[in-house]
Design an enzyme around this catalytic site. Structure first.
Site, PDB file in Angstrom:
ATOM      1  CD  GLU A   1      67.114  95.398  34.165  1.00 52.37           C
ATOM      2  OE1 GLU A   1      67.965  94.486  34.075  1.00 52.37           O
ATOM      3  OE2 GLU A   1      65.890  95.209  33.964  1.00 52.37           O
TER       4      GLU A   1
ATOM      5  CG  HIS B   1      58.204  93.181  41.272  1.00 52.62           C
ATOM      6  ND1 HIS B   1      59.129  92.198  41.458  1.00 52.62           N
ATOM      7  CD2 HIS B   1      58.137  93.372  39.924  1.00 52.62           C
ATOM      8  CE1 HIS B   1      59.579  91.781  40.278  1.00 52.62           C
ATOM      9  NE2 HIS B   1      58.996  92.484  39.339  1.00 52.62           N
TER      10      HIS B   1
HETATM   11  C1  LIG Z   1      65.995  92.490  36.487  1.00 45.72           C
HETATM   12  C2  LIG Z   1      64.602  92.540  35.964  1.00 45.72           C
HETATM   13  N1  LIG Z   1      64.336  93.302  34.870  1.00 45.72           N
HETATM   14  C3  LIG Z   1      63.097  93.383  34.370  1.00 45.72           C
HETATM   15  C4  LIG Z   1      62.060  92.685  34.950  1.00 45.72           C
HETATM   16  C5  LIG Z   1      60.631  92.792  34.397  1.00 45.72           C
HETATM   17  N2  LIG Z   1      60.273  91.543  33.698  1.00 45.72           N
HETATM   18  C6  LIG Z   1      59.566  90.585  34.316  1.00 45.72           C
HETATM   19  S1  LIG Z   1      59.323  89.249  33.316  1.00 45.72           S
HETATM   20  C7  LIG Z   1      60.189  89.958  32.069  1.00 45.72           C
HETATM   21  C8  LIG Z   1      60.366  89.212  30.772  1.00 45.72           C
HETATM   22  C9  LIG Z   1      61.212  87.993  30.942  1.00 45.72           C
HETATM   23  O1  LIG Z   1      61.238  87.297  29.729  1.00 45.72           O
HETATM   24  P1  LIG Z   1      61.799  85.811  29.662  1.00 45.72           P
HETATM   25  O2  LIG Z   1      63.118  85.764  30.358  1.00 45.72           O
HETATM   26  O3  LIG Z   1      61.771  85.377  28.240  1.00 45.72           O
HETATM   27  O4  LIG Z   1      60.800  84.943  30.544  1.00 45.72           O
HETATM   28  P2  LIG Z   1      59.246  84.674  30.272  1.00 45.72           P
HETATM   29  O5  LIG Z   1      58.485  85.735  31.015  1.00 45.72           O
HETATM   30  O6  LIG Z   1      59.016  84.718  28.793  1.00 45.72           O
HETATM   31  O7  LIG Z   1      58.968  83.329  30.854  1.00 45.72           O
HETATM   32  C10 LIG Z   1      60.663  91.231  32.419  1.00 45.72           C
HETATM   33  C11 LIG Z   1      61.438  92.117  31.544  1.00 45.72           C
HETATM   34  C12 LIG Z   1      62.355  91.913  36.097  1.00 45.72           C
HETATM   35  N3  LIG Z   1      61.386  91.246  36.746  1.00 45.72           N
HETATM   36  N4  LIG Z   1      63.626  91.847  36.558  1.00 45.72           N
END
Ligand SMILES: Cc1ncc(C[n+]2csc(CCOP(=O)(O)OP(=O)(O)O)c2C)c(N)n1
Ligand SMILES: Cc1ncc(C[n+]2csc(CCOP(=O)(O)OP(=O)(O)O)c2C)c(N)n1
Ligand SMILES: [Mg+2]
Ligand SMILES: [Mg+2]
Lengths: 322, 328, 328, 322
Positions: free
Chosen positions: A57, A126
């Site tokens: 971000e 959230h």
């Molecule tokens: C700072 C922030 N940006 C975006 C999000 C939205 N978001 C939630 S899960 C996710 C993907 C995360 O991917 P990864 O780190 O690979 O973990 P996984 O869900 O695959 O276990 C995103 C972008 C968030 N929760 N927090």
């Protein structure tokens, strides 16, 4: 048309109207957005103008600034407004101040979109509303669409505005549907609107709690209380005139906020009224909000924390009996 | 005086240009410190004395349309990019005729007309902004590049990581130029940074990382130019680490007590101005007399600029409320 | 069924323990998805089906006093650390008897008494928190370690960079465990991350980075244990990348249309439960009947827990205003 | 004793009193801090309890949370309050909510110190006041020492508080000297104080502008205007009682803020008064602040933007003639 469809249409129309408009954020491209606001944009406008970003971000909000001062008109989607703090330095110290620090050398035409508000069961991190975190930052414009037509019109105005605009979309309203004119139009930034005229008491509200205030007004009409409901539409700059005009008529004011009480935006409304409208005030000015609470996950708690029709109506009744 | 090391020499005109710029930067910084001590500059100053080859060498390869973001230690970059000394000195004194109408001050030298998109006082914040400038270049298909300067200490902040990653993923024309001057404020690099070279961090972004002698303006010129050509050709960003040293303290009146015995003296032997001057003398491109004349002229000019700036008016109070929003 | 690959086998009791845990996690996640579709869980769920070996393998090496921070995809970690299924299911249903009194929900499984310091819904935020837990261990000279789980997508956020750097500089006992399940939401890793392995990023912090088969619970156990011993001995943090895969969508009702043809099928062949089960059968430590009995018992237990949780009361409304500040 | 020395003494006394207190931040150790508040601490308490950090605000503020919930009592120094946005997610979404989201499983005894305010010539990005950015975040306590004794007493209370406390030190006050009792004492969080009793008008202020309000009060005394000056001391939670008691006496209220007007903390003070004190108010409630401006570098501009004695006195005169 739904609030979500209005947002999508605003983005599409803006991108068709100006090739300098670009859009980026996490999964806004191929996947069409986590809130499904951007389906089809990647297909229509291509991967140069519609981009998925890494989970970075700070980088992409800062990139929006760099792009804005060099000739593009970027729209960055932050997904949940709760993530604004992750990019807060770029918003507070960079985007809001870039023009000022340079002595007016830059124009900063950028839009940041984020979905805010409680009611969807996403829990404490959230479900927040962000306007009150940003109102003490000169240099930003902040809009909070509360109807389908405003979602379209404020977003179009935001994208065309030559200053940074934070567009806070209420996630619970995305599925909210209304009949709208075939020709949706721009809604000016900085103008509030009287959603329901009334003579007994002025209610100032936004988004979901504005819709609930309208419901409360209908109930109270049966009880003979004639409520005027003002939808602020824009948090920065505030439209003082619309509020004062109403106050001069009703002599009573209630602010309904989806926010904790301390530091909530209602304070600005009341302090404006207590300065410029003090002699009209016949009763204490009330604020209906989340008090000292945070949004909790548990359904009954989440349903209670945001002012609902019952709490809003009761607050108005109590004030009328003052 | 430094022994004459040799690299591919720059054209004589270019050498004369960068020598003069480095001398101008040096002289201006000396005078700026004086103005700070005389209370004609308020708050703080961050001098780049010792790092002049980084500013001059990089600026020399820029083309119209290229952009730069840098830091509070940005006077050298501003001069090298051609900012008028009058606009710069007046800005530091908070005068209406300053580059930013007096609103920015020493830490925010900015000249949009030159592509100098701002010196930043928040460590690391300028990197994402440069990524955005490069995005514009890519979307609009210009061959322009975005250059961003930062220190080795800044390589520990989140914005650095995110900016390099995003630039790499989008293959943007950005040059990430780290002026590694060994210290972040009062902290030696090894106490905050568990790698020997900042350039090593490029691997985390699948991006080339190169290490360059930041005291040798000709080497800086060649290496940065090669990276710039690569970026202009759409081959993506590069992380360039310029090994350098600040001859003065971090800011204000810092006497740098944290330096190990003898370290400064070693680095003073690698004064970027002396190094280039030695080569030019060896190649018969300048002699001591000409050099002294040039320095005299530069110092007289700075003196005149300062006197002019002193006489300039402060901005009117109502300007406090201007330039916050673009009206219209 | 998967062919029997072999690594240094764990003691039979350990194998039985982790097999049961993986089966419990799998069964619980299946039921949780059902509860979400039945609207008994509000908002969202993020399942770890396919990644069970990561949770079970890591938790098996933890000692009392060790701490864990993880993500919204944290049900597996909670179960593996011994959180009661009742507290977990009740929490997801927002009941007063939930682990967090119903305030947290699916994304915030927390049990301080077990050292589970919280599942986080902000990507990357749990890493600095683990660094702080490790700081306590170092200052108080316990031999405890802090473990933090995150996804490959999180390795692109600033907090990741800062946390690893700080842990390295302070030589803190932290294990940074990346569960690389190939996707961040709907984005395949290569579209957001310009490196082949997240473990490669350890070099930026002068820290060991190791790549481990996240589908093989025995390998996970051995590799993580070695890193943990190292950390307990004051040798500093390690970045461990567990190569794994989520068999379900990112969250809610995501059907994962973004998967390439056949990818899921390939990974299903490497089901962590099947892999261990095959070895245990080969070693005569379990047979199909016993396995089916065990699964039946687990499912019956979950069924009972869910029925119990359904009957549990929601928290009283006044609790909204409690637990914000510690009183006293 | 100076305000700076009081801060140093509070840190030393706290670290001597409790071995779980640790301190970290950029250059707070060997160099003794950028504002020279921590000299000698590294030498006395050693490198385990007093640590220099890399330039990684998100990491060390998050680390303060992790340390606080596992048995330490960390003090993190952010240097300039303008850097709070760099670590905003850890403050807003983690530190403030950690206890709540877990249903009360954690106690979060941590202190974040930062130097705020204009007047030192550091320009737009190094001269802001942060309290108004943080007041809409339940879960935090915020203190703003405005005297030497308060600097000591509020910092001691902050460090011993079993909740997160943001201590905002005003950088222009660091060299401010006052005679103090030999025995400096703790100052309770959540209590405002009447710094000057008066009967005609109530001025609510903090830190530098509180000191200036006291000067203004002396000037106005000559003119026969008797000003009561209240120093808030704590921004969260607000001490409403002290303000209402004063209002019941003076019937007039002015809030003096070092902050832009929109979203400034004064809104909360006024809305509280317009609710619980409305019938006492004889005149419009005024706010004296930075209006819509940002802090500019140029000395005359910087000296003008923060309410000074002249502006404060004039505002009081105008109100008295209402
Ligand atoms: C700072 C922030 N940006 C975006 C999000 C939205 N978001 C939630 S899960 C996710 C993907 C995360 O991917 P990864 O780190 O690979 O973990 P996984 O869900 O695959 O276990 C995103 C972008 C968030 N929760 N927090
Ligand atoms: C986010 C942030 N943190 C801390 C500071 C305070 N600060 C100003 S300069 C500096 C040191 C930067 O070191 P380096 O990046 O090496 O650049 P140099 O000053 O050596 O050119 C610090 C910590 C800041 N301005 N911004
Ligand atoms: Mg440095
Ligand atoms: Mg993933």
């Amino acid at each position: 048309m739904t609030y979500r469809e209005a947002a999508t249409k605003a983005l599409v129309d803006a991108m068709r109207a100006d090739e300098n408009v670009v859009l980026f954020g996490e999964d806004v491209g191929i996947a069409g957005g986590v809130f499904k606001v951007t389906p089809g944009l990647y297909e229509e406008f291509g991967g140069s103008r519609v981009r998925d970003t890494p989970i970075s971000e700070q980088a992409f909000i800062g990139a929006a600034l760099g792009a804005a001062i060099t000739g593009l008109r970027p729209i960055a989607e932050l997904m949940f407004a709760d993530f604004i703090p992750v990019a807060m330095d770029q918003i507070v110290n960079q985007i809001a101040k870039y023009r000022y620090m340079s002595g007016g050398q830059f124009v900063v035409p950028l839009t940041i979109r984020a979905a805010q508000g409680a009611g969807a069961g996403f829990g404490t991190q959230h479900s927040q509303c962000a306007e009150s975190w940003l109102m003490n930052i000169p240099g930003l414009r902040i809009v909070v669409p509360g109807t389908v037509a405003d979602m379209y019109g404020l977003l179009r105005s935001a994208i065309e505005e030559n200053n940074p605009v934070i567009v806070l979309e209420h996630k619970v309203l995305y599925n909210f549907a209304e009949d709208v004119p075939d020709q949706l139009t721009h809604v000016p930034i900085g103008k509030a609107i009287v959603r329901r005229a009334g003579k007994d008491v002025t209610v100032v509200a936004t988004q979901l709690v504005m819709q609930r205030s309208l419901e409360a007004a209908e109930i109270l009409a049966q009880e003979g209380i004639d409520v005027e409901v003002i939808d602020l539409r824009t948090m920065a700059p505030l439209d003082e005139g619309t509020i004062l005009t109403s106050l001069a008529k009703t002599h009573r004011l209630i602010v309904v906020e989806e926010a904790p009480h301390a530091g909530g935006w209602g304070g600005d409304i009341v302090s404006m009224a207590a300065d410029k409208g003090i002699y009209w005030l016949d009763a204490p000015v009330k604020r209906v909000n989340m008090g000292g609470a945070l949004v909790a996950y548990s359904p009954p708690l989440e349903d209670e924390v945001v002012p609902n029709v019952k709490r809003i109506s009761q607050a108005i009744r109590d004030l009328m009996s003052e | 005086m430094a022994e004459v090391t040799q690299v591919m020499p720059l054209a004589m005109e270019t050498r004369q240009h960068v020598l003069k710029q480095m001398m101008e930067i040096r002289a201006a910084e000396e005078r700026i410190q004086g103005l700070f001590l005389e209370n004609l500059i308020r708050g703080t100053t961050h001098l780049c004395i010792g790092q002049e080859a980084c500013s001059a060498g990089v600026a020399a390869i820029l083309e119209p349309g290229d952009t730069v973001t840098c830091t509070y230690r940005g006077h050298g970059h501003a001069i090298a990019m051609g900012m008028s000394l009058k606009a710069m000195i007046a800005e530091m004194m908070g005068k209406a005729s300053g580059a930013c109408k007096g609103k920015g001050g020493s830490m925010h030298m900015t000249d949009a007309s030159l592509g100098l998109l701002g010196a930043n006082a928040i460590v690391g914040a300028q990197l994402p902004i440069a990524v955005g400038a490069a995005l514009t270049a890519q979307v609009k298909k210009t061959r322009s590049i975005a250059v961003t300067f930062f220190g080795e200490g800044a390589s520990n902040i989140g914005a650095f990581h995110e900016a390099l990653n995003l630039a790499a993923v989008w293959k943007l024309p950005v040059l990430f130029i780290c002026e590694n001057n060994r210290y972040g404020e009062y902290s030696p690099m090894h106490t905050t940074t568990p790698v020997a070279n900042i350039a090593d961090r490029a691997a985390s972004y699948g991006m080339p990382g190169i290490i360059v002698d930041g005291q040798d303006v000709e080497t800086v010129y060649h290496e940065v130019r090669a990276a710039a050509d690569r970026a202009r050709n759409g081959e993506g960003p590069v992380l360039i680490e310029l090994k350098t040293y600040r001859f003065r303290g971090h800011s204000r009146t810092d006497q740098a007590p944290y330096r190990p015995e003898g370290e400064l003296e070693e680095w003073l032997k690698r004064d970027p101005i002396v190094i280039l001057k030695a080569r030019m003398i060896a190649d018969g491109q300048i002699d001591e007399t000409e050099y002294e004349e040039l320095r005299g002229a530069i110092e007289r000019n700075i003196h005149d600029v300062v006197e002019w700036a002193k006489a300039e008016p402060f901005p009117a109070l109502e300007t406090l409320y201007q330039d916050i929003y673009y009206e219209g």
